[in-house]
Design a protein around this motif. Sequence first.
Motif, PDB file in Angstrom:
ATOM      1  N   PRO A  28      11.493   9.841  -7.692  1.00 29.64           N
ATOM      2  CA  PRO A  28      12.954   9.831  -7.496  1.00 29.64           C
ATOM      3  C   PRO A  28      13.419   9.032  -6.286  1.00 29.64           C
ATOM      4  O   PRO A  28      14.613   8.816  -6.124  1.00 29.64           O
ATOM      5  N   VAL A  29      12.505   8.620  -5.401  1.00 28.03           N
ATOM      6  CA  VAL A  29      12.882   7.941  -4.158  1.00 28.03           C
ATOM      7  C   VAL A  29      12.760   6.437  -4.347  1.00 28.03           C
ATOM      8  O   VAL A  29      11.722   5.940  -4.785  1.00 28.03           O
ATOM      9  N   ALA A  30      13.800   5.698  -4.019  1.00 21.58           N
ATOM     10  CA  ALA A  30      13.771   4.242  -4.149  1.00 21.58           C
ATOM     11  C   ALA A  30      13.027   3.627  -2.965  1.00 21.58           C
ATOM     12  O   ALA A  30      13.373   3.897  -1.820  1.00 21.58           O
ATOM     13  N   PRO A  31      12.020   2.808  -3.215  1.00 23.63           N
ATOM     14  CA  PRO A  31      11.209   2.277  -2.107  1.00 23.63           C
ATOM     15  C   PRO A  31      11.926   1.361  -1.144  1.00 23.63           C
ATOM     16  O   PRO A  31      11.553   1.321   0.024  1.00 23.63           O
ATOM     17  N   PRO A  32      12.956   0.573  -1.526  1.00 27.02           N
ATOM     18  CA  PRO A  32      13.581  -0.302  -0.524  1.00 27.02           C
ATOM     19  C   PRO A  32      14.135   0.438   0.672  1.00 27.02           C
ATOM     20  O   PRO A  32      14.281  -0.141   1.746  1.00 27.02           O
ATOM     21  N   ALA A  88       0.838  -1.200   0.000  1.00 18.36           N
ATOM     22  CA  ALA A  88       0.000   0.000   0.000  1.00 18.36           C
ATOM     23  C   ALA A  88       0.874   1.250   0.000  1.00 18.36           C
ATOM     24  O   ALA A  88       0.594   2.231  -0.705  1.00 18.36           O
ATOM     25  N   ALA A  89       1.970   1.208   0.786  1.00 16.79           N
ATOM     26  CA  ALA A  89       2.909   2.334   0.776  1.00 16.79           C
ATOM     27  C   ALA A  89       3.602   2.457  -0.571  1.00 16.79           C
ATOM     28  O   ALA A  89       3.844   3.570  -1.061  1.00 16.79           O
ATOM     29  N   PHE A  90       3.924   1.332  -1.184  1.00 15.60           N
ATOM     30  CA  PHE A  90       4.559   1.341  -2.497  1.00 15.60           C
ATOM     31  C   PHE A  90       3.629   1.965  -3.541  1.00 15.60           C
ATOM     32  O   PHE A  90       4.056   2.762  -4.384  1.00 15.60           O
ATOM     33  N   ALA A  91       2.340   1.608  -3.481  1.00 18.28           N
ATOM     34  CA  ALA A  91       1.368   2.203  -4.398  1.00 18.28           C
ATOM     35  C   ALA A  91       1.260   3.702  -4.174  1.00 18.28           C
ATOM     36  O   ALA A  91       1.117   4.475  -5.127  1.00 18.28           O
ATOM     37  N   GLY A  92       1.338   4.123  -2.902  1.00 13.47           N
ATOM     38  CA  GLY A  92       1.301   5.553  -2.619  1.00 13.47           C
ATOM     39  C   GLY A  92       2.519   6.281  -3.164  1.00 13.47           C
ATOM     40  O   GLY A  92       2.422   7.410  -3.661  1.00 13.47           O
ATOM     41  N   LEU A  93       3.687   5.656  -3.066  1.00  9.04           N
ATOM     42  CA  LEU A  93       4.899   6.266  -3.624  1.00  9.04           C
ATOM     43  C   LEU A  93       4.763   6.450  -5.129  1.00  9.04           C
ATOM     44  O   LEU A  93       5.106   7.506  -5.676  1.00  9.04           O
ATOM     45  N   LEU A  94       4.240   5.425  -5.823  1.00 10.57           N
ATOM     46  CA  LEU A  94       4.095   5.491  -7.275  1.00 10.57           C
ATOM     47  C   LEU A  94       2.880   6.294  -7.708  1.00 10.57           C
ATOM     48  O   LEU A  94       2.744   6.623  -8.890  1.00 10.57           O
ATOM     49  N   ALA A  95       1.962   6.593  -6.761  1.00 10.45           N
ATOM     50  CA  ALA A  95       0.711   7.309  -7.057  1.00 10.45           C
ATOM     51  C   ALA A  95      -0.154   6.526  -8.037  1.00 10.45           C
ATOM     52  O   ALA A  95      -0.738   7.092  -8.965  1.00 10.45           O
ATOM     53  N   ILE A  96      -0.253   5.204  -7.821  1.00  8.34           N
ATOM     54  CA  ILE A  96      -1.031   4.340  -8.697  1.00  8.34           C
ATOM     55  C   ILE A  96      -1.985   3.501  -7.857  1.00  8.34           C
ATOM     56  O   ILE A  96      -1.992   3.567  -6.624  1.00  8.34           O
ATOM     57  N   ARG A  97      -2.764   2.684  -8.542  1.00  6.22           N
ATOM     58  CA  ARG A  97      -3.667   1.745  -7.873  1.00  6.22           C
ATOM     59  C   ARG A  97      -3.218   0.326  -8.212  1.00  6.22           C
ATOM     60  O   ARG A  97      -2.875   0.030  -9.350  1.00  6.22           O
ATOM     61  N   ILE A  98      -3.208  -0.529  -7.203  1.00  4.27           N
ATOM     62  CA  ILE A  98      -2.900  -1.945  -7.404  1.00  4.27           C
ATOM     63  C   ILE A  98      -4.197  -2.719  -7.264  1.00  4.27           C
ATOM     64  O   ILE A  98      -4.815  -2.733  -6.201  1.00  4.27           O
ATOM     65  N   HIS A  99      -4.612  -3.339  -8.351  1.00  7.23           N
ATOM     66  CA  HIS A  99      -5.889  -4.068  -8.384  1.00  7.23           C
ATOM     67  C   HIS A  99      -5.638  -5.540  -8.115  1.00  7.23           C
ATOM     68  O   HIS A  99      -4.834  -6.187  -8.800  1.00  7.23           O
ATOM     69  N   LEU A 100      -6.313  -6.080  -7.102  1.00  7.20           N
ATOM     70  CA  LEU A 100      -6.211  -7.500  -6.774  1.00  7.20           C
ATOM     71  C   LEU A 100      -7.392  -8.239  -7.402  1.00  7.20           C
ATOM     72  O   LEU A 100      -8.554  -7.885  -7.163  1.00  7.20           O
ATOM     73  N   CYS A 101      -7.101  -9.235  -8.216  1.00  7.42           N
ATOM     74  CA  CYS A 101      -8.152 -10.004  -8.875  1.00  7.42           C
ATOM     75  C   CYS A 101      -8.881 -10.884  -7.868  1.00  7.42           C
ATOM     76  O   CYS A 101      -8.383 -11.186  -6.784  1.00  7.42           O
ATOM     77  N   ARG A 102     -10.054 -11.305  -8.258  1.00  2.60           N
ATOM     78  CA  ARG A 102     -10.792 -12.257  -7.432  1.00  2.60           C
ATOM     79  C   ARG A 102     -10.094 -13.612  -7.450  1.00  2.60           C
ATOM     80  O   ARG A 102      -9.415 -13.959  -8.417  1.00  2.60           O
ATOM     81  N   PRO A 103     -10.267 -14.409  -6.395  1.00  4.70           N
ATOM     82  CA  PRO A 103      -9.646 -15.743  -6.377  1.00  4.70           C
ATOM     83  C   PRO A 103     -10.147 -16.608  -7.534  1.00  4.70           C
ATOM     84  O   PRO A 103     -11.292 -16.501  -7.961  1.00  4.70           O
ATOM     85  N   ARG A 104      -9.244 -17.434  -8.050  1.00  5.11           N
ATOM     86  CA  ARG A 104      -9.566 -18.383  -9.123  1.00  5.11           C
ATOM     87  C   ARG A 104     -10.155 -17.673 -10.349  1.00  5.11           C
ATOM     88  O   ARG A 104     -11.157 -18.085 -10.904  1.00  5.11           O
ATOM     89  N   ASP A 105      -9.506 -16.578 -10.736  1.00  8.75           N
ATOM     90  CA  ASP A 105      -9.969 -15.822 -11.907  1.00  8.75           C
ATOM     91  C   ASP A 105      -8.778 -15.497 -12.801  1.00  8.75           C
ATOM     92  O   ASP A 105      -8.380 -14.337 -12.950  1.00  8.75           O
ATOM     93  N   PRO A 106      -8.141 -16.529 -13.409  1.00 10.20           N
ATOM     94  CA  PRO A 106      -6.947 -16.271 -14.215  1.00 10.20           C
ATOM     95  C   PRO A 106      -7.228 -15.459 -15.467  1.00 10.20           C
ATOM     96  O   PRO A 106      -6.326 -14.825 -16.010  1.00 10.20           O
ATOM     97  N   GLU A 107      -8.501 -15.459 -15.958  1.00 13.57           N
ATOM     98  CA  GLU A 107      -8.806 -14.694 -17.164  1.00 13.57           C
ATOM     99  C   GLU A 107      -8.632 -13.197 -16.940  1.00 13.57           C
ATOM    100  O   GLU A 107      -8.445 -12.441 -17.889  1.00 13.57           O
ATOM    101  N   ALA A 108      -8.702 -12.760 -15.669  1.00 19.10           N
ATOM    102  CA  ALA A 108      -8.584 -11.333 -15.391  1.00 19.10           C
ATOM    103  C   ALA A 108      -7.192 -10.815 -15.705  1.00 19.10           C
ATOM    104  O   ALA A 108      -7.004  -9.607 -15.850  1.00 19.10           O
ATOM    105  N   LYS A 109      -6.205 -11.688 -15.782  1.00 17.60           N
ATOM    106  CA  LYS A 109      -4.849 -11.277 -16.155  1.00 17.60           C
ATOM    107  C   LYS A 109      -4.307 -12.230 -17.223  1.00 17.60           C
ATOM    108  O   LYS A 109      -3.201 -12.764 -17.128  1.00 17.60           O
ATOM    109  N   GLY A 110      -5.116 -12.381 -18.261  1.00 18.17           N
ATOM    110  CA  GLY A 110      -4.753 -13.296 -19.332  1.00 18.17           C
ATOM    111  C   GLY A 110      -3.519 -12.869 -20.108  1.00 18.17           C
ATOM    112  O   GLY A 110      -2.806 -13.713 -20.651  1.00 18.17           O
ATOM    113  N   LEU A 111      -3.244 -11.551 -20.174  1.00 16.38           N
ATOM    114  CA  LEU A 111      -2.068 -11.095 -20.912  1.00 16.38           C
ATOM    115  C   LEU A 111      -0.784 -11.663 -20.320  1.00 16.38           C
ATOM    116  O   LEU A 111       0.072 -12.194 -21.029  1.00 16.38           O
TER     117      LEU A 111
END
Length: 422
Positions: free
Chosen positions: A288-292, A202-225
């Motif tokens: 510019p800030v490295a998250p590690p 969550a902190a990493f997403a805040g640093l990047l200013a993005i959203r991390i979407h978690l797929c539903r369980p047992r839904d591989p088609e959601a990330k078919g690419l």
Amino acid sequence: MIGVEDWAEIRRLHRAEGLSARAVARQLGISRGTVLRALASDRPPVYQRPLKGSAVDVVEPAIRELLKQTPTMSATVIAERIGWDRGLTILKERVRELRPAYLPVDPVSRTVYSPGELAQCDLWFPPADIRLGYGQAGRPPVLVMVSGYSRMITARMLPSRTTADLIDGHWRLLSGWQAVPKVLVWDNESGVGQGKLTSEFAAFAGLLAIRIHLCRPRDPEAKGLVERANGYLETSFLPGRTFAGPGDFNTQLTGWLQVANRRHHRTIGCRPLERWEADKAAMLALPPVAPPNWWPLHTRLGRDHCIRVDTCDYSVHPRAIGRQITARADTEEVVATTRAGETVAHHSRCWARHQTITNPEHAAAAEILRGQAIRQRASHARARGLAGLAPDDLGVEVEQRQLGSYDRIFTLIEGGAAKEDT
């Protein structure tokens, strides 16, 4: 019935040679009516066998009635209801033809991604044993990331699937892109979050200013690419290759991806590289800030002067014993510093498990400091007249008692208790 060659010859003689139908019939030895039919048709003759009908035609009204009531009824149930006693193949074919007329129309839309919109992420575990050092071999995970719009693929092998290594892996891949998609799509990976992001991600997403979407369980088609990219790596990159270690794996993978991203992609109808500039321009800038550096390990160094990262212990210079140190680790190195900023440890990250990594300088310094401490304690003990140290450390000879005297004291031999020998 005439063949295609006769049909073509009839039309040639009539149109090109100017012969009448009667003359053509006389020259080819066929009837005038056949010639007239050939001249009237613009298509070559095709033999068609007259339809005889099917046994299913008789029961088709009953099939339609059943499908009207229950459009999803299976062909085997229909056969039972109508008393069908013939082969099921022709019945199933007729049911397959009739069923769409009784099912509601359910069109699907093709997923279209906008430039810079998202990237799908996943872990690929290549079925190849990688030498990790210290006689160990394993199959470390590979972080794979695919941009939705351009289908650009980037990937890197990581030491583990822990949160810290995943974040560092993301940072290195995004640093290679020099841009950040607005959304990262993940399944329920434990290091990222299951149903809810971990606090670190969550902190990493805040640093990047993005959203991390978690797929539903047992839904591989959601990330078919990215799932297809994993299969592409396994079938096109891996076969026939050998690797000297994780570093060699990442080197070969990086070189291969430069070629793979220039291939023609059937779905988008072009090369991923041709879409990349537009895709990258719509992404966010890399912070510019490295998250590690956000999650260092603060600890007071113990007498064993080691710190643990993952499953391995790394030596620290013994002069830092008892002092507060800060250890930072990523997928490449482990570094420890004091509060004053002095570097007291610097190691390459060990990919093998349950190892102790010792710097020879640290071991030599520890031996010197250990000897100094022993001599200092011995000196203090002599000054106080105490014998708190071992005889060898003090250089004092101590009388050795005969073992039999203890047996007599505790009545373990005949004669009972005896006076203590002097």
